[in-house]
Design a protein around this motif. Structure first.
Motif, PDB file in Angstrom:
ATOM      1  N   GLU A  16      14.774 -12.635  19.088  1.00  0.00           N
ATOM      2  CA  GLU A  16      13.643 -12.407  18.186  1.00  0.00           C
ATOM      3  C   GLU A  16      14.112 -12.768  16.787  1.00  0.00           C
ATOM      4  OE1 GLU A  16      12.500  -8.308  17.996  1.00  0.00           O
ATOM      5  OE2 GLU A  16      11.148  -8.632  16.305  1.00  0.00           O
ATOM      6  N   PHE A  17      13.323 -13.515  16.082  1.00  0.00           N
ATOM      7  CA  PHE A  17      13.670 -13.792  14.685  1.00  0.00           C
ATOM      8  C   PHE A  17      12.393 -13.996  13.881  1.00  0.00           C
ATOM      9  CE2 PHE A  17      13.833 -17.867  16.932  1.00  0.00           C
ATOM     10  CZ  PHE A  17      13.073 -18.688  16.119  1.00  0.00           C
ATOM     11  N   ALA A  54       1.777 -20.104  13.575  1.00  0.00           N
ATOM     12  CA  ALA A  54       1.105 -19.404  14.675  1.00  0.00           C
ATOM     13  C   ALA A  54       1.247 -20.182  15.986  1.00  0.00           C
ATOM     14  CB  ALA A  54      -0.371 -19.191  14.344  1.00  0.00           C
ATOM     15  N   MET A  55       1.216 -21.495  15.892  1.00  0.00           N
ATOM     16  CA  MET A  55       1.352 -22.299  17.118  1.00  0.00           C
ATOM     17  C   MET A  55       2.790 -22.274  17.631  1.00  0.00           C
ATOM     18  SD  MET A  55      -1.212 -25.490  16.483  1.00  0.00           S
ATOM     19  CE  MET A  55      -1.170 -25.964  18.194  1.00  0.00           C
ATOM     20  N   ILE A  56       3.735 -22.331  16.709  1.00  0.00           N
ATOM     21  CA  ILE A  56       5.145 -22.264  17.123  1.00  0.00           C
ATOM     22  C   ILE A  56       5.413 -20.898  17.747  1.00  0.00           C
ATOM     23  CG2 ILE A  56       7.528 -22.279  16.249  1.00  0.00           C
ATOM     24  CD1 ILE A  56       6.551 -24.276  14.094  1.00  0.00           C
ATOM     25  N   GLN A  57       4.787 -19.866  17.181  1.00  0.00           N
ATOM     26  CA  GLN A  57       4.930 -18.510  17.729  1.00  0.00           C
ATOM     27  C   GLN A  57       4.530 -18.490  19.203  1.00  0.00           C
ATOM     28  OE1 GLN A  57       2.107 -15.622  16.074  1.00  0.00           O
ATOM     29  NE2 GLN A  57       3.856 -14.324  15.563  1.00  0.00           N
ATOM     30  N   GLN A  58       3.405 -19.147  19.529  1.00  0.00           N
ATOM     31  CA  GLN A  58       2.970 -19.152  20.927  1.00  0.00           C
ATOM     32  C   GLN A  58       3.883 -20.026  21.793  1.00  0.00           C
ATOM     33  OE1 GLN A  58      -0.965 -18.663  22.110  1.00  0.00           O
ATOM     34  NE2 GLN A  58      -0.976 -20.325  23.590  1.00  0.00           N
ATOM     35  N   ASP A  59       4.325 -21.164  21.233  1.00  0.00           N
ATOM     36  CA  ASP A  59       5.239 -22.040  21.992  1.00  0.00           C
ATOM     37  C   ASP A  59       6.521 -21.287  22.349  1.00  0.00           C
ATOM     38  OD1 ASP A  59       3.590 -24.244  22.019  1.00  0.00           O
ATOM     39  OD2 ASP A  59       4.440 -25.141  20.212  1.00  0.00           O
ATOM     40  N   ARG A 108       6.401 -18.624  25.096  1.00  0.00           N
ATOM     41  CA  ARG A 108       6.449 -19.152  26.478  1.00  0.00           C
ATOM     42  C   ARG A 108       7.861 -19.103  27.043  1.00  0.00           C
ATOM     43  NH1 ARG A 108       2.990 -23.791  24.995  1.00  0.00           N
ATOM     44  NH2 ARG A 108       0.870 -23.175  25.486  1.00  0.00           N
ATOM     45  N   ARG A 159      10.479 -13.971  20.700  1.00  0.00           N
ATOM     46  CA  ARG A 159       9.459 -13.361  19.834  1.00  0.00           C
ATOM     47  C   ARG A 159       9.698 -13.838  18.411  1.00  0.00           C
ATOM     48  NH1 ARG A 159       8.603  -6.967  19.118  1.00  0.00           N
ATOM     49  NH2 ARG A 159       8.036  -7.186  16.945  1.00  0.00           N
ATOM     50  N   ASN A 213       8.424 -13.598  14.515  1.00  0.00           N
ATOM     51  CA  ASN A 213       7.616 -12.866  13.542  1.00  0.00           C
ATOM     52  C   ASN A 213       7.324 -13.788  12.361  1.00  0.00           C
ATOM     53  OD1 ASN A 213       7.681 -10.308  14.913  1.00  0.00           O
ATOM     54  ND2 ASN A 213       9.832 -10.195  14.338  1.00  0.00           N
ATOM     55  N   VAL A 214       6.056 -14.005  12.114  1.00  0.00           N
ATOM     56  CA  VAL A 214       5.665 -14.898  11.019  1.00  0.00           C
ATOM     57  C   VAL A 214       5.437 -14.059   9.766  1.00  0.00           C
ATOM     58  CG1 VAL A 214       3.944 -16.560  10.236  1.00  0.00           C
ATOM     59  CG2 VAL A 214       4.590 -16.483  12.646  1.00  0.00           C
ATOM     60  N   GLN A 263      -3.954 -19.094  22.733  1.00  0.00           N
ATOM     61  CA  GLN A 263      -4.517 -20.333  22.174  1.00  0.00           C
ATOM     62  C   GLN A 263      -4.972 -21.255  23.294  1.00  0.00           C
ATOM     63  OE1 GLN A 263      -1.257 -21.788  19.785  1.00  0.00           O
ATOM     64  NE2 GLN A 263      -1.335 -20.017  18.412  1.00  0.00           N
ATOM     65  N   ARG A 275      -5.671 -24.612  23.557  1.00  0.00           N
ATOM     66  CA  ARG A 275      -5.461 -25.757  22.668  1.00  0.00           C
ATOM     67  C   ARG A 275      -6.322 -26.970  22.996  1.00  0.00           C
ATOM     68  NH1 ARG A 275       1.040 -25.592  21.383  1.00  0.00           N
ATOM     69  NH2 ARG A 275       1.041 -23.481  20.547  1.00  0.00           N
ATOM     70  N   ASN A 307      11.560  -8.552   9.836  1.00  0.00           N
ATOM     71  CA  ASN A 307      11.378  -8.481  11.275  1.00  0.00           C
ATOM     72  C   ASN A 307      10.450  -7.366  11.728  1.00  0.00           C
ATOM     73  OD1 ASN A 307      12.364 -10.562  12.898  1.00  0.00           O
ATOM     74  ND2 ASN A 307      14.453 -10.082  12.254  1.00  0.00           N
ATOM     75  N   GLU A 356       0.399 -12.980  11.519  1.00  0.00           N
ATOM     76  CA  GLU A 356      -0.005 -13.646  12.766  1.00  0.00           C
ATOM     77  C   GLU A 356       0.751 -13.027  13.934  1.00  0.00           C
ATOM     78  OE1 GLU A 356      -2.181 -15.794  13.524  1.00  0.00           O
ATOM     79  OE2 GLU A 356      -2.748 -16.831  11.712  1.00  0.00           O
TER      80      GLU A 356
END
Lengths: 543, 265
Positions: free
Chosen positions: A370-371, A387-392, A395, A399, A401-402, B31, B33, B125, B217
């Motif tokens: 997590e970072f 936000a997209m990188i967070q979802q990538d 997978r 985890r 955190n933005v 998402q 996409r 964090n 987010e």
């Protein structure tokens, strides 16, 4: 009463003419702030840069379209084999906007002022070398010939003169006397700037007519990009230099003839991990960030095509490295494109002892991966990318955190306190010459963001980059330089200290009444050929 | 009648957001996409946002965040106001002078900048949920001063009232007098201050969200949902305006209820 009517009509017409600029004679566009200086050697901000481009005369000019240098105030120039001396032959019988004659002594005055340490000229910084103790020597060979010798070799020395606006040594108007196509006629701070055509401009068209064609330029100071867009749609401004993808698509839908996509630009968006040894982050995270496999895995887990397609609405391209494909000379075209491959990602991570347990990735010691990534608040595209990188990353069990921070807090963290784990930011790049990125790639540089100001290179690959960057900066042999820079791009690609995400396309808007506009990816995108642009019917009109 | 309508509306919104897990067609962070910025469909009744996230899910979860945490922050601010204003007003003297100075100081501070600064100091964090809780807690900690001034004035009046005189004569004093007699009599004012604070904190979070400094987010809130309106796509579809409509209706419902509360107070 009837006899009064024509007079009244004429009076109202005159009032109207005084209040509103006459169409066809005045180009109008917006700048974001009041220029901080009119001195071409002290330019640091974008608005001052715009004024400099429009007003200052330079010895050589980079053609933004062909990416080649062209003669300007200097009709020719030569660079000595050791790369330290450049000799200019100047055009004869030129005058500044106030009528002061132009000669080699003005170039001498400009160079001395630019290199004066007390002047702190940002333009001069590009010419300074580590051999600061030695002075720049100027030698006036004739009224129209001058040689400038620098203490050390400067790669691309002639290109650097594209930024050097020549000052008059004798004019009472000082920096307001210019050799460029326009001069500053009026400045209302916070409101607008009016530039008028320089009657003594040196350039003529093929028919012998004095350039520029456009009489005056009004630069309205507007911070709000949306308001600028509305003004364009209402016909109140003629150009927008850089549009965001949302506005570009909207413009293209409403008035396709206004919207121009000049292709991929030089700017890049990237992510990097904090590898500063003294940073206040846990040791196990430092170990992750220092691992090439970990960085490669994160890179392979990010779907760059989706970033370009969704965040930039297709107006960006997946990035290869620190040199954009737009830089046709220096881009290493043998670099393969990044592959989005979550499975390969997990294989890479397993090499470092990471294991996916359930939906959480854990390192060898059992720490959940997590970072946090920081980015600047208010930049919608970066927040969307995060936000997209967070979802990538979710997978593959990571985890993310933005954290959005106001810009001063972000800069404080990445340059002074180093209290961050990863950062998502973009680099604005104006220059094709890769040598200007020395302050990023040398391990001792303060812009070596992932681990700046190193006394000795922390890793073997950083030592190799140092050696290659210094080697390419010490020779004028193009082949050797290209070889060195190709290798640097390859190392950066393998090690990924910066995980390059996308290169944005250069999106701009030009009112069709502006003739001969030919937007390009390099700044200033829309008005780089301002002296050849014209408005409306005037293109065929007499001058 | 209007009060009932407002209550019904707020109740409906609260129930829908509480049941978001059952009502929403997907998670708020998921998402899709292939369909960013999609219009209404069976799969996405309110369409999707620019990243392809289901708008209905985000509105419901965002409402939950704002409707749960804004009253919590209002409660915190009201408690702080009751303690600080009530004690200062009741005891008077140097306590009153100190409280007045403190209230003036807090009220004169540019709270938005203060909030941005404090938020920048938070641990990086912190999870999105913790971060939103801290944001609302900060709002509560910074938003007590206005209410404290009113409570202070009320407590000062009560100190000279017959009720307190009688209580003192009966041997009541100190903390007991404050808790048993002063606070209950300040209750209507405190209740009104609570209801005033709820929409104020909802809007404050929305302001932070619009600046990109609100909830992290992927957690949605009304503030972050309102950022969709920054896009010109917002002009093309009424779906983008749903969070704004919900915010306006909810804040208006609170204000209409508040009016009744003030009348009763």
């Amino acid at each position: 009463m009837k006899r009064c009517l024509p007079w009244l009509a004429a009076l109202f017409s005159l009032i109207g003419l005084a209040a509103y600029p006459q169409p066809g004679t005045q180009l109008r566009f917006c700048i974001t702030s009041q220029p901080k200086t009119f001195d071409p050697l002290m330019v640091m901000d974008e608005s001052s840069e715009t004024v400099r481009y429009l007003t200052a005369g330079v010895l050589v000019r980079l053609n933004r379209k062909t990416q080649q240098l062209e003669p300007a105030l200097a009709s020719s120039w030569t660079v000595s084999p050791d790369g330290r001396t450049i000799t200019f032959t100047l055009r004869n019988a030129l005058r500044f906007s106030d009528g002061t004659p132009f000669s080699a002594s003005d170039v001498d005055f400009t160079v001395r002022r630019m290199m004066d340490p007390a002047a702190h000229s940002p333009v001069g910084d590009a010419f300074r070398s580590s051999n600061a103790a030695s002075q720049v020597i100027t030698h006036i060979l004739a009224p129209n010939r001058i040689a400038v010798t620098f203490p050390a070799l400067i790669v691309g020395i002639d290109r650097l003169f594209d930024q050097v606006g020549i000052l008059s040594a004798t004019s009472a108007q000082k920096e307001m006397a210019v050799l460029g196509p326009y001069y500053v006629a009026e400045s209302k701070p916070g409101s607008y700037l009016l530039l008028r055509r320089n009657p003594n401009y040196w350039r003529h068209d093929s028919a012998g007519r004095t350039l520029p064609y456009i009489e005056s330029i009004r630069l309205d100071i507007h911070q709000n990009r949306d308001a600028e867009m509305l003004r364009l749609m209402r016909g109140e401004v003629h150009l927008i230099n850089a549009l965001d993808p949302d506005n570009f698509d909207r413009l293209r839908a409403q008035s396709p003839q206004f919207a121009i996509d000049a292709g991929v630009g030089l700017d890049s968006e990237q992510l990097w991990f904090n590898q500063v040894a003294a940073a206040s982050i846990p040791a196990y995270k430092k170990a992750w960030f220092a691992s090439m496999h970990f960085r490669n895995a994160i890179s392979a887990a990010i779907n760059r095509d989706d970033l370009a397609r969704i965040v930039y609405r297709g107006h960006a391209r997946p990035a290869f490295g620190f040199i954009s494909p737009a830089n046709t000379v220096w881009f290493n075209d043998r670099l393969p494109p990044h592959r989005f491959d979550p499975q390969a990602t997990l294989a890479l991570l397993r090499q470092d002892g990471f294991q996916l347990q359930g939906s959480t990735l854990r390192d060898r010691a059992g720490n959940a991966v997590e970072f946090s990534v920081i980015t600047n608040a208010g930049n919608k595209n970066r927040e969307r990318m995060a936000a997209m990188i967070q979802q990538d990353l979710a997978r593959i069990g990571i985890r993310l955190n933005v954290v959005t921070l106001d810009f001063p807090s972000l800069i404080e963290r990445i340059t002074r306190s180093f209290n961050y784990e990863a950062c998502l930011l973009g680099f604005v790049n104006d220059e094709l010459e890769p040598n200007v990125q020395m302050n990023v790639w040398l391990s001792s540089a303060n812009n070596h963001q992932w681990n700046p100001n190193q006394k000795t290179p922390a890793t073997a690959w950083e030592a190799e980059i140092d050696r290659l960057m210094r080697a390419q900066a010490a020779t004028l042999d193009f082949r050797k330089r290209k070889q060195a820079l190709d290798r640097v791009q390859q190392i950066v690609r393998e090690q990924e200290p910066f995980i390059y995400l996308v290169n944005k396309e250069a999106l701009s808007a030009v009112d069709p009444v502006v003739h001969n506009a030919s937007p390009v990816a390099l700044r200033p995108q829309t008005f780089w050929n301002i002296d050849q642009m014209s408005l409306g019917a005037q293109v065929a009109g007499k001058r | 009648m209007l009060r009932i309508a407002c209550l019904t509306f707020l109740l409906a919104v609260a129930i829908a957001s509480a049941l978001a897990g059952f009502v929403a067609p997907s998670g708020y962070a998921q998402q899709f996409r292939d369909v960013p910025g999609a219009s209404c469909s069976r799969q996405h009744p309110l369409g999707t946002d620019d990243l392809g996230r289901d708008r209905l899910a985000r509105v419901l979860y965002g409402t939950r965040v704002s409707l749960l945490l804004a009253p919590a922050a209002a409660l915190l601010a009201t408690v702080l106001a009751a303690v600080a204003g009530g004690i200062a007003g009741f005891y008077g003297g140097w306590l009153l002078s100190a409280a007045k100075a403190l209230i003036d100081l807090v009220l004169s501070m540019p709270w938005l900048f203060l909030l941005i600064t404090v938020r920048a100091l938070l641990p990086l964090n912190a999870s999105p949920l913790l971060s939103v809780c801290i944001t609302f807690a900060l709002l509560g900690c910074l938003g007590w001063a206005g209410a404290a001034r009113i409570v202070c004035a009320g407590a000062r009046d009560l100190r000279r009232s017959d009720i307190v005189l009688l209580a003192r004569a009966s041997g009541s004093g100190g903390l007991r007098l404050f808790v048993r007699h002063i606070l209950p009599n300040l209750a209507p004012a405190l209740r009104a201050q609570f209801w005033i604070s709820v929409p104020v904190f909802i809007l404050a979070e929305a302001n932070l969200g619009v600046l990109g400094l609100g909830v992290s987010e992927p957690l949605p809130s009304w503030g972050s949902l309102l950022r969709e309106l920054e896009s010109y796509s917002a002009l093309s579809s009424p779906l983008y305006w749903i969070p704004l409509a919900l915010l306006v209706l909810t804040v208006s419902a609170f204000q209409l209820l508040l009016h009744r509360e003030e009348v009763f107070a």
